[in-house]
Design a protein around this motif. Structure first.
Motif: not given
Lengths: 451, 846
Positions: A115-118, A122-126, A136-139
């Motif tokens: 969610l942090d990257e998307v 409030g603005y849609p990113q990628t 993304i670092f979590n497996e």
């Protein structure tokens, strides 16, 4: 500008909750949930996907029994937010393999990371699964996909949600498999949802196919793909088609009313040889959506009769004929028929030697239900039901009962005859030979027979 | 590396954390882990962090652990960092001092080798929302905007907007907007460009309230160089950013038609995009660009139909809904263009009810001579539906179609068949419709009354249906043999009747019946008035008292009030003014379309989107404009409500307020001695009240306005008109019109023009008819297909008998109209023609 994003369970628990702008008053998730649960108590109506409470706009989609919600204070495009919500659900599924409450709860930290990257402020990113990979670092923690049988071409269509059966591929796009190496494979699903309305005399009143070519790629290195469709495929029915007899006689040509394509599809040679070129992004996406109103042969003929049989009794006869070839089998068939509201009891009589069929009288919703595990092409099945009323029926029974609605899934069958002629993957080396699955499935969207 | 198994088992399903003790426990664990150098310390921290965030998600206040979290944040583990920053971002505002502790790590990370770490640190730094820390933000942001990695620049661009919200001056002093603008016009990465646009729009729109310079800067966003630069790169953008660009383009005003066609050709393939948001944004551009070109505008409608219908079929029900709302808007604007697509709007079994409702409205709108039979047949199928709300809506839809059609024979039959279905809600809905139908087509009364007469009022519980039945009993009491007796039995059960609406109608119906069949109703009237006068509901009581005094004053007047000659209603008014509809159309592809309300009705000023702001700014008088709109909207609604009343009710109003200029003649007064009938039954208390004239008039105003329970405010004063004033309710039947048209000589023949907006709006004759009606010019006949329409209008000079007749041929393509005026009084023809033309030219303008 999105203020908040959250996912709620069916009971209203927060599964993730992200506030991007800190402008919406506290308790928005609770307000939303109450509103959705008790939208219109009297009339038992469903809440619309978009509504406004005290100046806060709530936009939601339901995926896998969960509410994906965004809130916003500004007058934004509802379609943008709804598409984005669906996309977030899909990206999450690409990561987790299975999207359900359990998998989300186990992976909520990963979802926060996504969610942090998307969305930023409030603005849609990628929303590209591929681009996101590097941030993304979590497996993902894989959940048990339940009693799913091993992956196989036809088996997948046994499960999945009603709308999207082909999505039952429950493998994460990013996670490495327990065995170590990733299997190189690509799935192309041609999913057709059909809507047919039969008049009381069995005549077809309306018919439509909403089709999707869906792809899910597990190929490394993003090779280019060529997807060839029927050569005689044509697009756009002329407005004058009502008196174009050739088009309705089903001469073999597939005529799409209209279609649209995924961003990655190049249509350079589509007009010449009906071939789509694309470099498929990771994960699941719709290559093409299409709509057909050209007449087609419906897979099932449904006959329904209701007749008075005494002062407070009636008899119902339901008959289904499978109008497709015997090597195709439809499964999970449900036939429902509302009966007069003063029906007290129903007794059923199945045909002799019936296997895998069950019947039920749903007292609350006043309808009879007939479930069939499978129907083999060419076969015919009948159900007789005797209804007992609490009062004498008056007037016309056909106005009190019906229409009959049918639900089914037919794997390896497509109504429109749209075909993938070939699926070519650009070769990286001589030994490179990934698995290719091209699968067809037809589903009922609204399959209705009137009385 | 996956989280370690043993501890993960506990955290794996953090479904219901238990609150306070949990937080204390977490604090304790964090403290122990803070300095730990054990090899698995990071794994343990991950586990505890996870639980903290899980609590935070569930809404448990974990801010008490802030200090401990910060102490643990010194780590090189990225997953840990992210969790920590998420936590700090949420709680920093309440712990500004402790937040300061994280600044060091963040600043250091802003210079990390890895762009992912730099980006993460910068984003977290800007998300702290602590005013005291602003000084630490500016320089990393400025550096971030110049970072070699697009990822960092992307984050820095949004960071600038975040900074503006924390401290506008810090953002402006550092000249960040200028840097953003430069980046927007040059950055090779499309997402950086998009984020710069987002940030600039936000900063400048907020700033524009204070500085003119910012207002000018917004203008430059919509300037040709910027728009074309973005359009040329459109395919580089992500689908979300494409929507942003398209929204911006829809605000662009091209200088000539070539530019318009260039843009449309460039964007043509966006209509084939699988993402509905992109398609709708493209459609908005197309619709807005072609507003002034009627032909092309219509072509656009034809072009966008197929893509919209495909989107409706392709997505989830939610996505379909949003697209359908937009389709609904277009259908309502131009029903004729969709009349052949009616099958696409049939309800499907699987449609949710919010989708079905929209479809029913669309089916109602597009019904015309060619498809009514099919549509009504389909709607009748839904009427027996198990889904009761939809069944009700379907019946209403059939009724609405009947009201808008010329040939209603078949539909009336269907409606009457509904009554035979013997389902309570079907009957109730149908009765309401039959009532409306009779108000428009009194000629059907015999057929309808025969069926309605058979319905027992005992079987109808719903107030609306019951009220409708009672209205018909009163209105047609001379044709319904049993009417007085049915009414009497209803009055006997007065106490059990819970709905005041029904009791109000009962009062009026008994009054009507009394004047038509006095001997049979006399008893009932007495009983009704007695019951009414002791009613606890204020309106019911007042109406009963009013009737009583009216009868006492003069039965002849009373008869004129309750039983005036009635004129059929020609058009039932639309519930929404054309001004509001235009406003919604301007806000295409926004929530306004879904809510069917313009944005000023549901958003507060500070949250208007960037585009609404800019519109306001070009009009400078920001506040005034909004209030003006609201007022005019209210005024419109008032006049609309006024139209909703049938003519008969208006006449009631006119008579009661005794300033009506109604041309209709009243029946000769009958010699009834009304009051004496009642004297024995009226409580002494009320008879003591002196029914003086002032009381009388104010009373009458009050209760008559609500005569049909419509809750209408006092009828609005007629708008000031130029020299010639027209009668607001002229009456002329088609036969007389035809005769006059044949007899009278042509007074005037002229060509005049419509506004381009008006021409674009004229998709069907109804819109113009309604508009002219608001100007007291009535339509007696209309017809034609786009682009040519023909209308016959008439009007009457106020206070005179002279009529004006007009033949008006409108060509929407050229926005011209040919008018021919004939007049009883030739001297006023010129003045009337001016009035007519001014009314016509105002069509479509708000």
């Amino acid at each position: 500008m999105i203020s908040q994003f959250f996912v709620l369970s069916q009971r209203g628990d927060h599964i993730v909750f992200r506030d991007y702008r800190g402008e919406v008053p506290k308790g928005s998730a609770e307000i939303f949930f109450r509103k959705v649960k008790f939208w219109n108590d009297d009339e038992a109506e469903e809440a619309p996907p978009v509504f406004n409470v005290d100046g806060v706009n709530y936009i939601h989609v339901k995926v896998a029994g969960l509410f994906f919600v965004v809130t916003t204070m500004v007058n934004v495009s509802p379609s943008l937010l709804l598409e984005l919500l669906q996309r977030i659900a899909r990206v999450t599924k690409d990561y987790l393999g299975v999207l359900n409450e359990d998998s989300l709860r186990k992976n909520f930290i990963l979802v926060y990371e996504l969610l942090d990257e998307v969305i930023d402020f409030g603005y849609p990113q990628t929303t590209s699964t591929e681009v996101l990979k590097s941030y993304i670092f979590n497996e993902p923690i894989m959940v048990d996909a339940g009693r799913l049988p091993p992956l196989g071409p036809a088996a997948m269509f046994m499960q999945g949600t009603k709308r999207m059966p082909g999505t039952a591929v429950t493998k994460s796009v990013v996670a490495t498999e327990p065995g170590g190496k990733k299997r190189e494979e690509i799935f192309v699903d041609i999913i057709e949802r059909i809507s047919v309305t039969f008049s009381s005399s069995g005549y077809i009143l309306t018919s439509e196919i909403d089709g999707t070519i869906q792809m899910k790629s597990y190929l490394t290195g993003n090779p280019e793909i060529r997807l060839a469709l029927n050569e005689d495929l044509s697009i756009g029915r002329t407005a004058s088609s009502s008196y174009d007899y050739r088009s309705s006689s089903g001469g073999g040509a597939v005529i799409l009313d209209d279609c649209n394509f995924h961003e990655s599809v190049h249509l350079d040679s589509f007009d010449i040889d009906r071939t789509l070129h694309l470099i498929p992004p990771d994960g699941e996406f719709a290559v093409m959506n299409y709509r057909i109103t050209q007449e087609f042969k419906p897979p099932f003929r449904v006959t329904a009769l209701i007749e008075e049989a005494g002062p407070s009794r009636a008899e119902v006869l339901l008959k289904i004929r499978a109008d497709f070839s015997a090597n195709v089998t439809a499964n999970t068939i449900v036939v429902q028929m509302p009966v007069p509201s003063y029906t007290m009891r129903a007794s059923f009589e199945l045909e002799a030697g019936a296997v895998g069929q069950t019947t039920d009288f749903k007292e609350g919703s006043r309808r009879i239900e007939w479930n069939l595990k499978k129907i083999v092409g060419g076969s015919e099945h009948t159900l007789r039901a005797k209804l007992t009323f609490s009062q004498e029926s008056h007037g016309n029974l056909t106005k009190e009962a019906g229409p009959v609605n049918m639900n089914f899934t037919i794997p390896m069958y497509n109504t429109s005859k749209l075909q993938v002629r070939y699926l070519q993957i650009a070769k990286k080396s001589k030994t490179y030979n990934p698995y290719r699955w091209v699968r067809y499935v037809t589903q009922a969207n609204s399959y209705v027979a009137r009385l | 590396m996956a989280p370690t198994a043993p501890t993960a088992a506990k955290s794996a399903s953090p479904s219901q954390p238990s609150g306070k003790s949990e937080v204390a426990d977490l604090k304790q664990q964090l403290r122990q882990l803070a300095g730990s150098r054990a090899p698995d310390a990071d794994d343990q921290r991950r586990d505890v962090f996870k639980r903290v965030i899980s609590c935070m998600t569930a809404g448990i206040d974990v801010s008490a652990a802030f200090g401990e979290m910060v102490l643990c944040s010194a780590t090189s583990d990225v997953v840990l960092k992210k969790m920590c920053y998420l936590y700090v971002g949420v709680h920093a505002r309440n712990h500004p001092d402790l937040a300061l502790l994280t600044i060091n790590f963040l600043q250091r990370d802003c210079h990390d080798q890895d762009p992912t770490i730099r980006g993460l640190a910068l984003r977290s730094l800007c998300s702290l929302r602590v005013p005291n820390l602003v000084e630490y933000l500016v320089s990393p942001l400025a550096t971030g905007l110049k970072d070699p990695s697009a990822y960092v620049r992307m984050i820095a661009a949004v960071g600038a907007a975040k900074l503006y919200h924390i401290s506008a001056t810090a953002c402006l002093d550092a000249d960040l907007p200028a840097a953003l603008k430069a980046l927007m016009l040059s950055d090779p990465d499309a997402q950086v460009v998009a984020n710069c646009m987002h940030a600039l729009q936000e900063i400048w729109t907020l700033e524009a309230a204070k500085s003119e310079e910012a207002a000018r800067e917004i203008e430059t966003l919509y300037s040709k160089p910027v728009v074309f630069y973005l359009l040329n790169r459109i395919k580089e953008f992500s689908e979300w950013a494409q929507c942003l660009v398209l929204e911006l383009v829809s605000n662009f005003l091209p200088s000539d038609n070539n530019e318009i066609f260039d843009i449309m050709n460039l964007l043509e393939d966006r209509l084939q995009h699988a993402n509905g948001a992109v398609v709708l944004a493209t459609i908005k551009v197309f619709l807005h660009l072609t507003m002034s070109m009627t032909d092309v505008h219509q072509q656009v409608y034809e072009r966008i139909k197929a893509p919209l219908l495909t989107l409706v079929g392709a997505g989830s029900p939610e996505q379909s809904y949003s697209v359908l709302c937009h389709l609904h808007l277009l259908v309502m604007r131009a029903p004729m263009l969709f009349s052949s697509d009616y099958k696409s709007f049939y309800c499907q079994f699987s449609d949710p009810s919010y989708v079905k409702k929209l479809k029913l409205e669309m089916l109602t709108a597009i019904a015309n001579e060619s498809n009514t039979y099919e549509i009504v047949t389909e709607l009748c199928e839904y009427a027996g539906n198990v889904d009761v709300p939809i069944a009700r809506e379907s019946i209403r839809a059939v009724g609405k179609i009947a009201l808008q059609q010329y040939d209603v024979n078949a539909i009336v039959d269907r409606l009457l068949q509904f009554l035979e279905m013997d389902k309570e809600y079907v009957t109730a809905e149908t009765l309401v419709l039959v009532k409306d139908l009779l108000r428009k087509y009194p000629q059907w009364s015999h057929d309808c009354i025969a069926v309605v007469g058979n319905i027992s009022s005992k079987n109808i519980q719903e107030p609306k249906g019951k009220a409708a039945l009672i209205w018909m009993l009163g209105e047609y009491s001379q044709d319904m043999h049993d009417a007085p007796y049915i009414l009497e039995s209803l009055v006997e059960n007065w106490e059990e009747e819970h709905s005041p609406e029904v009791r109000l109608h009962l009062l009026t119906a008994v009054m009507k019946c009394f004047f038509k069949r006095p001997p049979e109703t006399q008893m009932a009237l007495g009983a009704t008035l007695t019951a009414g006068l002791s009613d606890t509901h204020q309106d019911v009581h007042d109406r009963a008292l009013f009737y009583y005094r009216l009868l006492q004053y003069d039965p002849a007047v009373a008869e004129r009030v309750v039983n005036p000659p009635k004129q059929a209603v020609s058009v039932f008014a639309d519930t929404q003014s054309s001004e509001i509809k235009d406003r919604i159309f301007d806000e295409f592809n926004s929530l306004s379309v879904v809510y069917q309300k313009p944005s000023y009705m549901f958003t507060d000023k500070e949250h208007r989107g960037p585009f609404e702001y800019s519109e306001d700014l070009t009009n400078l008088a920001v506040g005034a404009e909004t209030t003006e709109n609201t007022i005019s909207a209210q005024r419109y609604q008032e006049s609309d409500n006024d139209l909703l009343l049938s003519t008969s009710d208006k006449e009631d109003n006119a008579t009661a307020t005794s300033n009506g200029s109604s041309a209709s003649t009243y029946n000769a007064p009958s010699d009834l001695s009304g009051p004496s009938l009642l004297s024995s039954q009226i409580p002494s208390e009320t008879s003591l009240i002196n029914p003086g004239a002032p009381t009388y008039s104010s009373q009458s105003n009050f209760s008559l306005d609500d005569l049909l329970g419509l809750g209408v405010p006092q009828s609005s004063a007629p708008p000031p008109a130029p020299a010639l004033t027209l009668n607001s309710k002229p009456v002329l039947d088609p036969g007389t019109f035809q005769k006059k048209w044949g007899q009278l000589a042509l007074s005037l023949s002229q060509e005049c023009s419509l506004s381009p907006q008006g021409a674009a709006l004229l998709m069907n004759p109804q819109s113009l008819i309604r508009h002219m009606q608001n100007n007291y010019i009535q339509c007696i006949a209309s017809g034609g297909q786009p682009p040519n329409y023909k209308f016959f209008f008439y009007a009457q000079k106020d206070g005179a008998t002279a009529f004006f007749l007009v033949e008006c041929i409108v060509n929407t393509a050229s926005a011209k109209a040919q008018i021919k005026v004939k007049a009883d009084d030739g001297t006023a023809a010129e003045a009337f023609s001016t009035l007519f033309q001014s009314a016509l030219s105002k069509f479509g303008l708000s």
